[in-house]
Design a protein around this motif. Structure first.
Motif, PDB file in Angstrom:
ATOM      1  N   LEU A  48       0.351   9.690   4.170  1.00 12.30           N
ATOM      2  CA  LEU A  48       0.491   8.395   4.996  1.00 12.30           C
ATOM      3  C   LEU A  48      -1.067   7.728   4.855  1.00 12.30           C
ATOM      4  N   GLU A  49      -2.210   8.530   4.898  1.00 10.92           N
ATOM      5  CA  GLU A  49      -3.447   7.996   4.800  1.00 10.92           C
ATOM      6  C   GLU A  49      -3.533   7.047   3.314  1.00 10.92           C
ATOM      7  N   SER A  50      -2.889   7.619   2.349  1.00  8.94           N
ATOM      8  CA  SER A  50      -3.028   6.834   1.144  1.00  8.94           C
ATOM      9  C   SER A  50      -2.346   5.415   1.229  1.00  8.94           C
ATOM     10  N   GLN A  51      -1.467   5.311   2.484  1.00  8.60           N
ATOM     11  CA  GLN A  51      -0.626   4.069   2.443  1.00  8.60           C
ATOM     12  C   GLN A  51      -1.272   3.221   3.658  1.00  8.60           C
ATOM     13  N   LEU A  52      -1.825   3.922   4.713  1.00  3.99           N
ATOM     14  CA  LEU A  52      -2.233   3.196   5.800  1.00  3.99           C
ATOM     15  C   LEU A  52      -3.767   2.814   5.829  1.00  3.99           C
ATOM     16  N   ARG A  53      -4.475   3.558   5.186  1.00  7.07           N
ATOM     17  CA  ARG A  53      -5.772   3.541   5.086  1.00  7.07           C
ATOM     18  C   ARG A  53      -6.600   3.425   6.047  1.00  7.07           C
ATOM     19  N   GLU A  54      -7.394   2.208   6.176  1.00  6.74           N
ATOM     20  CA  GLU A  54      -8.042   1.645   7.241  1.00  6.74           C
ATOM     21  C   GLU A  54      -7.330   1.130   8.402  1.00  6.74           C
ATOM     22  N   LYS A  55      -6.144   0.830   8.202  1.00  4.23           N
ATOM     23  CA  LYS A  55      -5.148   0.439   9.565  1.00  4.23           C
ATOM     24  C   LYS A  55      -5.085   1.684  10.515  1.00  4.23           C
ATOM     25  N   ALA A  56      -5.312   3.042  10.240  1.00  2.06           N
ATOM     26  CA  ALA A  56      -5.099   4.102  11.078  1.00  2.06           C
ATOM     27  C   ALA A  56      -6.243   4.865  11.061  1.00  2.06           C
ATOM     28  N   VAL A 232       8.275  18.435  -1.517  1.00  2.00           N
ATOM     29  CA  VAL A 232       7.413  17.356  -1.167  1.00  2.00           C
ATOM     30  C   VAL A 232       8.322  16.285  -1.251  1.00  2.00           C
ATOM     31  N   PHE A 233       9.524  15.943  -1.682  1.00  2.00           N
ATOM     32  CA  PHE A 233      10.094  14.916  -1.832  1.00  2.00           C
ATOM     33  C   PHE A 233      10.518  14.291  -0.511  1.00  2.00           C
ATOM     34  N   LEU A 234      10.764  15.382   0.349  1.00  2.00           N
ATOM     35  CA  LEU A 234      10.871  14.954   1.902  1.00  2.00           C
ATOM     36  C   LEU A 234       9.962  14.364   2.692  1.00  2.00           C
ATOM     37  N   SER A 235       8.583  14.728   2.110  1.00  2.00           N
ATOM     38  CA  SER A 235       7.430  13.851   2.784  1.00  2.00           C
ATOM     39  C   SER A 235       7.384  12.367   2.226  1.00  2.00           C
ATOM     40  N   ILE A 236       7.764  12.368   0.996  1.00  2.00           N
ATOM     41  CA  ILE A 236       7.691  11.011   0.219  1.00  2.00           C
ATOM     42  C   ILE A 236       8.920  10.045   0.978  1.00  2.00           C
ATOM     43  N   ALA A 237       9.972  10.715   1.311  1.00  2.00           N
ATOM     44  CA  ALA A 237      10.832   9.967   1.789  1.00  2.00           C
ATOM     45  C   ALA A 237      10.397   9.818   3.140  1.00  2.00           C
ATOM     46  N   MET A 238       9.873  10.509   3.960  1.00  2.00           N
ATOM     47  CA  MET A 238       9.284  10.195   5.399  1.00  2.00           C
ATOM     48  C   MET A 238       8.332   9.184   5.292  1.00  2.00           C
ATOM     49  N   CYS A 239       7.513   9.099   4.457  1.00  2.00           N
ATOM     50  CA  CYS A 239       6.350   8.325   4.360  1.00  2.00           C
ATOM     51  C   CYS A 239       7.125   6.724   4.171  1.00  2.00           C
ATOM     52  N   GLU A 240       8.150   6.890   3.288  1.00  3.84           N
ATOM     53  CA  GLU A 240       8.807   5.461   3.070  1.00  3.84           C
ATOM     54  C   GLU A 240       9.264   4.934   4.318  1.00  3.84           C
ATOM     55  N   GLU A 241       9.881   5.810   5.181  1.00  5.18           N
ATOM     56  CA  GLU A 241      10.623   5.536   6.263  1.00  5.18           C
ATOM     57  C   GLU A 241       9.588   5.057   7.251  1.00  5.18           C
ATOM     58  N   THR A 242       8.482   5.640   7.304  1.00  3.62           N
ATOM     59  CA  THR A 242       7.495   5.116   8.308  1.00  3.62           C
ATOM     60  C   THR A 242       6.873   3.910   8.065  1.00  3.62           C
ATOM     61  N   MET A 243       6.808   3.523   6.684  1.00  3.76           N
ATOM     62  CA  MET A 243       6.080   2.143   6.324  1.00  3.76           C
ATOM     63  C   MET A 243       7.221   1.153   6.398  1.00  3.76           C
ATOM     64  N   ASP A 244       8.485   1.644   6.347  1.00  2.08           N
ATOM     65  CA  ASP A 244       9.562   0.613   6.536  1.00  2.08           C
ATOM     66  C   ASP A 244       9.493   0.180   8.047  1.00  2.08           C
ATOM     67  N   TYR A 245       9.552   1.179   8.926  1.00  5.23           N
ATOM     68  CA  TYR A 245       9.538   0.904  10.543  1.00  5.23           C
ATOM     69  C   TYR A 245       8.328   0.132  10.808  1.00  5.23           C
ATOM     70  N   LEU A 246       7.095   0.364  10.209  1.00  4.60           N
ATOM     71  CA  LEU A 246       5.786  -0.397  10.641  1.00  4.60           C
ATOM     72  C   LEU A 246       6.066  -1.759   9.905  1.00  4.60           C
ATOM     73  N   LYS A 247       6.821  -2.050   9.223  1.00  7.88           N
ATOM     74  CA  LYS A 247       7.002  -3.258   8.394  1.00  7.88           C
ATOM     75  C   LYS A 247       5.630  -3.608   7.611  1.00  7.88           C
ATOM     76  N   LEU A 248       5.348  -2.364   7.061  1.00  5.96           N
ATOM     77  CA  LEU A 248       4.109  -2.644   6.054  1.00  5.96           C
ATOM     78  C   LEU A 248       4.643  -2.329   4.620  1.00  5.96           C
ATOM     79  N   PRO A 249       3.778  -2.949   3.567  1.00  2.00           N
ATOM     80  CA  PRO A 249       4.154  -2.511   2.254  1.00  2.00           C
ATOM     81  C   PRO A 249       4.037  -1.261   1.830  1.00  2.00           C
ATOM     82  N   MET A 250       4.696  -0.665   0.946  1.00  6.95           N
ATOM     83  CA  MET A 250       4.657   0.670   0.361  1.00  6.95           C
ATOM     84  C   MET A 250       4.129   0.761  -1.029  1.00  6.95           C
TER      85      MET A 250
END
Length: 424
Positions: A48-56, A232-250
């Motif tokens: 999640l940090e690799s995706q959200l970076r400075e936003k979180a 870890v495939f499950l963590s990848i999928a959860m990361c995708e769902e989170t970014m989709d929920y937040l309406k942020l690019p993955m």
């Protein structure tokens, strides 16, 4: 007696810090994402940090009833020694007045190592999103009394129920492993929208080599420059769902992803050794996924150093015997057992079940393991380290590049002192 006193005062003292943390949290008022579960939390947090970076803001090195309030209050334990506590107690009220974090999202790794801890943290955080990545026997000794008292049939049910408090206090989106019956049993407690992710619906295949790991989903691929287990495939999928929920690019390349220490790090060692460092923690579930990963890792000469699994309570003997069943199928030429539990329970069971010509040695002292490896490796071996007993101290002395020491787990002063006491 000392352990019972610590247990008795654990939540009263944690509540002191929680009181001030809640004051600061209300002033800050971020969107809160909780990452929880028995295993895999930290890897998902870093994804999640690799995706959200400075936003979180991220709760690195803080996942307990003390650690999370400390993180909110910007309090830090440096040496992990007892004298620090007076300073922390005095600072806590003043920290409420400090400038608030600028980030609008707070991603929190939250554990439930003991009864009431899940509820304690869930009440504090009241998360918008909960990502519950796993549920299995961890710190099970703390839950034995609930089974003995008849409150739960099994320790697994008691642990899942405690993690379930995050589902109870989740106010918007709960994402779980839909293949885990322990989790699905708890979702009725939640009023949030539930996403139940199932492997058969998402995942296609997995491959690993000396350069990293690749996951093939039904409609996309992901590649990492790290050694990661299939789960870890499950963590990848959860990361995708989170970014989709937040309406942020993955970012599907995960190019900013960095693996935390002791969770599958790959190092060059002396004498041409390849070192796989997965010694940060160990329970039967995490042992299983790492051993499966090691089984598929391409190497001609495989060694494994297997240490104790701690805090299992009444399940200690059973879990260590089950570990033997996993090891007998391992494609390895040498297994080294380290610690009194694997020597007492795993080693005899391994010898009873093993049909392969696998060399076996056992030691209680990590310095003995280090000396044995240095004396007996021929060169070019790949060595997996998994389990307790100061394994990071063994790895430290096997590294080809001494600068890699900084990438190992447990660099705090207290652990340095303890390693020296063991001759490391």
């Amino acid at each position: 007696m000392l352990a019972r006193l610590k247990s008795y005062f654990y939540f009263p003292i944690a509540s002191y810090f929680c009181f001030f943390a809640l004051m600061r949290l209300r002033k800050w008022n971020p969107r809160i994402i909780v990452v929880t579960g028995s295993n895999g939390k930290t890897t998902l947090l870093h994804m999640l940090e690799s995706q959200l970076r400075e936003k979180a803001k991220f709760s690195h090195h803080a996942n307990s009833s003390f650690g999370i309030p400390f993180d909110i209050l910007d309090l830090h334990r440096v040496t992990l020694q007892k004298f620090e506590w007076l300073s922390l107690i005095l600072k806590a009220p003043l920290q409420v007045l400090r400038p608030l974090p600028k980030e609008k999202i707070y991603v929190v790794e939250a554990d439930a190592d003991r009864p009431q801890e899940g509820k304690f943290l869930a009440e504090l955080l009241k998360p918008e999103i909960v990502l519950w990545v796993s549920s299995s026997r961890t710190h099970s000794m703390n839950f034995d009394s609930l089974v003995s008292a008849g409150k739960f049939k099994t320790v697994e049910e008691a642990i899942a129920y405690e993690y379930g408090w995050f589902a109870v206090y989740c106010n918007s989106l709960l994402v779980i492993d839909g293949d885990c019956a322990l989790m699905t049993k708890q979702i009725s407690r939640s009023k949030a929208k539930v996403l139940s992710l199932k492997k058969a619906q998402l995942f296609k295949s997995y491959s690993i080599n000396k350069h990293g790991t690749q996951y093939n989903f039904k409609n996309k691929q992901y590649a990492f420059n790290y050694l990661l287990p299939e789960e870890v495939f499950l963590s990848i999928a959860m990361c995708e769902e989170t970014m989709d929920y937040l309406k942020l690019p993955m970012d599907r390349t995960f190019k900013k992803f960095q693996l935390p220490p002791g969770r599958g790090s790959l190092f060059e060692g002396v004498n041409g050794l390849t070192i796989i460092d997965s010694c940060y923690n160990a329970n039967l579930s995490s042992m299983s996924v790492i051993l499966n990963m090691f089984q598929t890792f391409p190497a001609s000469k495989k060694w494994a150093v297997i240490g104790d699994m701690l805090e299992l309570g009444e399940e200690e003997k059973e879990e260590h015997k089950k570990l033997a069943g996993m090891l007998v199928t391992l494609d390895a030429e040498h297994i080294i057992f380290l610690g009194p539990r694997v020597m007492k329970y795993t080693l005899p069971e391994f010898k009873k079940q093993s049909q392969k010509n696998i060399a076996v040695d056992a030691f209680e002292n990590p310095k003995e393991v280090l000396d044995f490896i240095l004396q007996h490796v021929q060169g070019g071996e790949t060595i997996l380290f998994k389990g307790a007993r100061f394994m990071e101290g063994i790895i430290e002395h096997l590294l080809k590049n001494k600068s890699d020491v900084a990438l190992l787990a447990r660099r705090e002063k207290i652990w340095e002192i303890r390693r020296k006491q063991w001759g490391l």
